[in-house]
Every structure is written in C-alpha cells, then in structure tokens.
Design a protein around this motif. Sequence first.
Motif, PDB file in Angstrom:
ATOM      1  N   CYS A  37       0.839  -1.189   0.000  1.00 50.72           N
ATOM      2  CA  CYS A  37       0.000   0.000   0.000  1.00 50.72           C
ATOM      3  C   CYS A  37       0.879   1.244   0.000  1.00 50.72           C
ATOM      4  O   CYS A  37       1.864   1.313   0.730  1.00 50.72           O
ATOM      5  N   SER A  93      -7.810  -3.524   6.002  1.00 47.89           N
ATOM      6  CA  SER A  93      -9.119  -3.179   5.445  1.00 47.89           C
ATOM      7  C   SER A  93     -10.178  -3.530   6.469  1.00 47.89           C
ATOM      8  O   SER A  93     -10.059  -4.543   7.166  1.00 47.89           O
ATOM      9  N   CYS A 132      -9.842   1.219   3.742  1.00 47.61           N
ATOM     10  CA  CYS A 132      -8.492   0.686   3.877  1.00 47.61           C
ATOM     11  C   CYS A 132      -7.585   1.804   4.331  1.00 47.61           C
ATOM     12  O   CYS A 132      -7.893   2.989   4.163  1.00 47.61           O
ATOM     13  N   ALA A 182      -4.681  -3.664   0.362  1.00 43.79           N
ATOM     14  CA  ALA A 182      -5.088  -2.311   0.012  1.00 43.79           C
ATOM     15  C   ALA A 182      -5.252  -2.252  -1.508  1.00 43.79           C
ATOM     16  O   ALA A 182      -4.291  -2.048  -2.238  1.00 43.79           O
TER      17      ALA A 182
END
Length: 199
Positions: A3, A14, A48, A73
């Motif tokens: 991410c 998440s 997220c 993510a």
Amino acid sequence: LKCGLCAGKLECASRVVLRGVDEVTCKLAGFQRVCASQASTRSETVLCGVLPDLLDACHALDIDSLRMQNPLAVHCPVTQSLNSKLRSLLRMKTSGPGDIHLWFSGGATPKPWKDELVAGVIADGITSFLDCPRLVDQAYDSGARIFLELGARNTCTRRITSILGNRPHLAIGVDQRGLSAMNSYAMLVAACLAHKVPF
C-alpha cells in the motif's frame, strides 16, 4: 502489492463498515491515511488504510467495523502507481469467450472481449475505487437479469442480491460456501436450466 499510504513501512488493513459510501467518505476528510476503497452494497463500505489510523477513524466516526480476512489495500488511489505494472503483468494472448460483452468495474457500458482491453480493465479494476451498486444497477438497467459468479464463496452474489433487492433476477455463484464443488456446480446448472439459460 504494498500500500502506498505508508510506503510499505506500516501495517495496512481493510475494514468493512455497515454504512453507505457517501456517509462514510464525507466523514473521512480528516484522516489522511484512510480511504473508502469500495462500495460493496448500498449500506456496506470497505475502508483501507494504515491500521492505527483506520481504527481511529472507525472509532471517531462511531462506526462498528469488521476486520477483513485478506487485508489488501486495493481499489484505492494509492494503488494507482501500480497500474502500468499490472497492465504489463496481465497482458497476454487469450482465446476470448466468443461474441459476448463483459461488464467491468471501471466502465459504464459493457465491452467486447479484446486482448488489449482485458489487461487494462483488470488493472483499472484493482487500482480504482469499486462501486458495486453502480456497476450492478448499470448492468441491470441494460437488461442483465442473470448474474453468474465465478469467484469464491458467493461474495459478489451476496452483494448483487442485496443491491437488486426485490427486482427480478438470478444471482448464483459456482463456489457456494458449505457445499462441495460438485454440488455448487450442480446447483448453478440447475438454476440456469430453471431460468432457461441456453448452454
């Protein structure tokens, strides 16, 4: 995929919240490392972000949330930097499913299957916000009444059923939780035959 919210240095997660995406996104303005990544149904949104910030956002917004099993993510702005790499990775020659049109999460209309299109729409779907209600409504408004899910555990089937409510439709998945693969497939074929789907 890492991410971009934290450059891979912090744990991302998440969470599912039982609120509509419009309600949630307007309340997330003060949280820089949290975003809405998908509208699963009209009353279910996936957030997220960096784990501590994500938990703080859910607490501050007084929203009950559920941890997701696979805390990737995806479907959020920070993954856009991976789009071109994904397109390259996914680009391959396919035989195509014939003369049918497919609905993809990023488009407003169905598209014909073309090799050069497939990698792009899959990459766009992974790296962009996913609005399931909009996608399902557009397909339904264009005449789709039968929704067959090839994914795992009827996740999309549950969403489609929730989104369409009492409107006439069939939504069924090939991998139904609690059933063997053979029984799931038999139920899918039986439902299609009952709805006179040509094979």
